[in-house]
Design a protein around this motif. Structure first.
Motif, PDB file in Angstrom:
ATOM      1  N   THR A  44      48.332  43.267  41.906  1.00 31.23           N
ATOM      2  CA  THR A  44      48.067  42.052  42.655  1.00 31.23           C
ATOM      3  C   THR A  44      49.257  41.769  43.563  1.00 31.23           C
ATOM      4  O   THR A  44      50.400  41.774  43.107  1.00 31.23           O
ATOM      5  N   TRP A  45      48.980  41.548  44.846  1.00 30.55           N
ATOM      6  CA  TRP A  45      50.030  41.281  45.824  1.00 30.55           C
ATOM      7  C   TRP A  45      49.784  39.903  46.428  1.00 30.55           C
ATOM      8  O   TRP A  45      48.800  39.692  47.120  1.00 30.55           O
ATOM      9  N   ARG A  46      50.685  38.994  46.133  1.00 31.45           N
ATOM     10  CA  ARG A  46      50.590  37.646  46.704  1.00 31.45           C
ATOM     11  C   ARG A  46      51.340  37.652  48.034  1.00 31.45           C
ATOM     12  O   ARG A  46      52.564  37.476  48.090  1.00 31.45           O
ATOM     13  N   VAL A  47      50.613  37.848  49.123  1.00 31.68           N
ATOM     14  CA  VAL A  47      51.216  38.013  50.442  1.00 31.68           C
ATOM     15  C   VAL A  47      51.854  36.713  50.908  1.00 31.68           C
ATOM     16  O   VAL A  47      53.007  36.690  51.361  1.00 31.68           O
ATOM     17  N   THR A  48      51.122  35.629  50.832  1.00 29.91           N
ATOM     18  CA  THR A  48      51.629  34.299  51.158  1.00 29.91           C
ATOM     19  C   THR A  48      51.084  33.332  50.119  1.00 29.91           C
ATOM     20  O   THR A  48      50.325  33.719  49.218  1.00 29.91           O
ATOM     21  N   SER A  49      51.418  32.083  50.260  1.00 30.22           N
ATOM     22  CA  SER A  49      50.889  31.086  49.323  1.00 30.22           C
ATOM     23  C   SER A  49      49.391  30.914  49.469  1.00 30.22           C
ATOM     24  O   SER A  49      48.725  30.393  48.578  1.00 30.22           O
ATOM     25  N   LYS A  50      48.829  31.396  50.607  1.00 32.50           N
ATOM     26  CA  LYS A  50      47.392  31.263  50.845  1.00 32.50           C
ATOM     27  C   LYS A  50      46.614  32.563  50.656  1.00 32.50           C
ATOM     28  O   LYS A  50      45.386  32.533  50.492  1.00 32.50           O
ATOM     29  N   LEU A  51      47.276  33.695  50.725  1.00 35.75           N
ATOM     30  CA  LEU A  51      46.590  34.992  50.747  1.00 35.75           C
ATOM     31  C   LEU A  51      47.039  35.862  49.587  1.00 35.75           C
ATOM     32  O   LEU A  51      48.241  36.085  49.387  1.00 35.75           O
ATOM     33  N   THR A  52      46.046  36.375  48.839  1.00 34.67           N
ATOM     34  CA  THR A  52      46.323  37.249  47.700  1.00 34.67           C
ATOM     35  C   THR A  52      45.438  38.488  47.789  1.00 34.67           C
ATOM     36  O   THR A  52      44.233  38.381  48.054  1.00 34.67           O
ATOM     37  N   PHE A  53      46.044  39.671  47.566  1.00 31.87           N
ATOM     38  CA  PHE A  53      45.318  40.933  47.545  1.00 31.87           C
ATOM     39  C   PHE A  53      45.312  41.492  46.131  1.00 31.87           C
ATOM     40  O   PHE A  53      46.321  41.425  45.416  1.00 31.87           O
ATOM     41  N   ASN A  54      44.172  42.070  45.736  1.00 32.47           N
ATOM     42  CA  ASN A  54      44.070  42.866  44.511  1.00 32.47           C
ATOM     43  C   ASN A  54      43.570  44.248  44.898  1.00 32.47           C
ATOM     44  O   ASN A  54      42.649  44.381  45.711  1.00 32.47           O
ATOM     45  N   TYR A  55      44.135  45.284  44.331  1.00 32.63           N
ATOM     46  CA  TYR A  55      43.716  46.645  44.654  1.00 32.63           C
ATOM     47  C   TYR A  55      43.956  47.530  43.437  1.00 32.63           C
ATOM     48  O   TYR A  55      44.817  47.252  42.583  1.00 32.63           O
ATOM     49  N   GLY A  56      43.168  48.584  43.364  1.00 31.89           N
ATOM     50  CA  GLY A  56      43.305  49.468  42.216  1.00 31.89           C
ATOM     51  C   GLY A  56      42.497  50.735  42.401  1.00 31.89           C
ATOM     52  O   GLY A  56      41.781  50.918  43.389  1.00 31.89           O
ATOM     53  N   LEU A  57      42.638  51.624  41.425  1.00 35.52           N
ATOM     54  CA  LEU A  57      41.928  52.900  41.455  1.00 35.52           C
ATOM     55  C   LEU A  57      41.629  53.323  40.024  1.00 35.52           C
ATOM     56  O   LEU A  57      42.507  53.257  39.151  1.00 35.52           O
ATOM     57  N   ARG A  58      40.386  53.748  39.790  1.00 35.00           N
ATOM     58  CA  ARG A  58      39.980  54.294  38.496  1.00 35.00           C
ATOM     59  C   ARG A  58      39.668  55.777  38.651  1.00 35.00           C
ATOM     60  O   ARG A  58      39.207  56.229  39.701  1.00 35.00           O
ATOM     61  N   TRP A  59      39.899  56.499  37.576  1.00 31.80           N
ATOM     62  CA  TRP A  59      39.501  57.907  37.509  1.00 31.80           C
ATOM     63  C   TRP A  59      38.742  58.085  36.205  1.00 31.80           C
ATOM     64  O   TRP A  59      39.316  57.999  35.118  1.00 31.80           O
ATOM     65  N   ASP A  60      37.441  58.304  36.295  1.00 32.44           N
ATOM     66  CA  ASP A  60      36.567  58.383  35.126  1.00 32.44           C
ATOM     67  C   ASP A  60      36.015  59.795  35.000  1.00 32.44           C
ATOM     68  O   ASP A  60      35.485  60.345  35.973  1.00 32.44           O
TER      69      ASP A  60
END
Length: 505
Positions: A44-60
């Motif tokens: 989770t990357w909190r870019v600013t107090s208003k904008l938050t990014f979540n990113y990830g990758l799975r390998w199944d």
């Protein structure tokens, strides 16, 4: 009897079956296993107090099912008509099925607070999911060739019996397994084709939503939601008789190549689906003695059928259409209302114990739903025009809703359809008609009684379909049936109710 032609009851009375199938089991200890491996990373990357990014990758990774015992179970390969018997010769315990290593699932989302009362969210993600256990190696547990032999005998044509019941069917012969584990499939043995490189089903999902607070206890949510399913469980019959004159067998592709007359189902994981929908939700949290949650969805779902191709097994595209479970419009209202009587409420707040026990503390709850109708296909009882073991829909030649009352007595007009010409599939689309909608109100009254410091008794009176609305079932869809268009049943029960007591301590 084959539903494509003739009278089934007459065939039954004459002892003239149109097909015959049975299982014969050689061993009782067949057992399979499957190993699975999952890894994931996310941040989770909190870019600013208003904008938050979540990113990830799975390998199944799902490794192919494998037999615990050599010689039990196998994987049929239609390209060479060979069953790869588990663990025999150079064949692996999974029948040489391959592991799919590239099941990578990215996902990303963000949330942006436009102002203290408005939030925008969006996201995308991919997910993989296997079919039922046994899909990637053997058939279902009751059909593991050569441990279990599924003898399948079709008729030469829909106008001939496979054999009269006065004659015994051919004996089941268990095969001798070659030392190299490569067993040619014999005629009349039912198996499914499972590709060695069978794909794992997946779905890509995305959404864009806006949520707005309209008051301190009221918010609204609007979203576009979509997904695409790929490599879904499904398949086709690979040995159906191509429509044409004469006996079936010369028109079966695998009969001409390998001498097979039985059906071979292709478990290819090669169908797809897609969904697109507008979703709106309004929520009023509990205040002033009541709460509401209203939601509306306008959506479209398309696929090739939930249980395999319905008509032309060699041209699945003609069965692409609305999913059988699709309801274009769905509105739901959930409510909770504290009736304004009794202690702590607006009326009779200072009433006596008896008054409060009878009239006070009641809550009225419920869910009310309004939904558009399910789709269905026009059909034919008599498919004899194909001279095949496939089915067809009729030709569409007019407006199915023209000149009918569009009620339980005549939901659609069978005159809008006609039987297709010889050896031809009809033009009517799959699920091209819509059935009756649904209205249902499931409501309840409940009240709690405090019996002592540690005991509480709740009384509940629940009424399902409280307004006793007749939700009609789908009509008779066979256009060559005298009852075509007639609705002969209801889709859900009429009003019924139940009473309950719940003691907590």
């Amino acid at each position: 009897s084959d539903s494509a032609s003739g009278l089934g009851l007459a065939s039954f009375m004459l002892g003239l079956p149109s097909s015959f199938a049975r299982f014969a089991q050689l061993s009782t200890d067949q057992e399979d296993r499957q190993n699975r491996m999952f890894f994931f990373a996310q941040d989770t990357w909190r870019v600013t107090s208003k904008l938050t990014f979540n990113y990830g990758l799975r390998w199944d990774t799902w490794f192919p099912d494998h037999s615990l015992n050599k010689g039990e179970g196998g994987r049929y390969e239609v390209t060479n008509n060979i069953v790869y018997v588990a663990g025999v010769g150079g064949v692996s315990l999974s029948g040489n099925a391959q592991t799919q290593w590239k099941n990578l699932s990215p996902r990303v989302s963000f949330a942006y607070a436009v102002n203290p009362k408005t939030v925008v969210r969006a996201g995308y993600g991919r997910s993989f999911f296997p079919g039922t256990f046994g899909w990637t190696f053997n058939n279902v547990a009751a059909d593991v060739y050569p441990s279990i032999v599924n003898q399948s005998l079709p008729a030469a044509s829909p106008f001939q019996a496979v054999f009269p019941l006065t004659t015994a069917p051919p004996a089941v012969v268990f095969p001798t397994i070659p030392s190299n584990g490569l067993l040619p499939l014999s005629d009349g043995i039912g198996v499914s084709y499972i590709p060695a490189d069978q794909k794992i089903p997946s779905v890509d999902q995305w959404n864009l939503t806006v949520e707005r607070q309209l008051a301190h206890d009221l918010s609204i949510f609007v979203a576009y939601v979509g997904n695409v399913g790929r490599h879904l469980n499904g398949g086709f019959q690979l040995n159906a008789a191509i429509p044409g004159p004469g006996p079936f067998n010369p028109r079966r592709p695998l009969y001409n190549e390998f001498g097979l007359t039985q059906g071979i189902f292709d478990k290819c994981n090669c169908t797809s689906s897609n969904y697109n929908g507008l979703q709106i939700r309004a929520q009023k949290r509990v205040s002033h003695g009541y709460s509401l949650l209203a939601s509306y969805t306008w959506s479209k779902t398309l696929d090739y059928g939930e249980f395999g191709t319905e008509t032309d097994q060699y041209h699945a595209r003609i069965d692409y259409g609305p999913a059988g479970f699709e309801r274009k419009h769905v509105f739901t209202l959930a409510h909770t209302l504290e009736l304004p009587f009794g202690r702590g409420r607006h009326y009779l707040a200072h009433g006596g114990t008896v008054t409060d026990a009878v009239l006070g503390g009641w809550n009225f709850r419920g869910i009310t739903s309004v939904e558009s109708g399910l789709p269905f296909s026009p059909a034919l009882n008599n498919n004899a025009n194909l001279n095949s073991d496939m089915s067809t829909r009729p030709d569409a030649i007019g407006d199915p809703y023209f000149g009918v009352t569009h009620d339980r007595n005549a939901w659609f007009s069978p005159a809008a359809y006609a039987a297709p010409g010889l050896y031809r599939f009809g033009t009517a689309g799959r699920n091209s008609l819509r059935g009756p909608g649904v209205f249902e109100a499931d409501w309840s009254l409940d009240k709690s009684f405090v019996m002592a410091e540690k005991y509480r008794l709740e009384f509940r009176w629940e009424v399902f379909n409280a307004l006793n609305w007749a939700n009609l079932a789908l009509p008779v869809n066979a256009v060559d049936n005298a009852a075509a268009g007639l609705i002969q049943d209801i889709a859900s029960p009429m009003r019924n109710m139940q009473f309950g007591l719940h003691l907590t301590f």
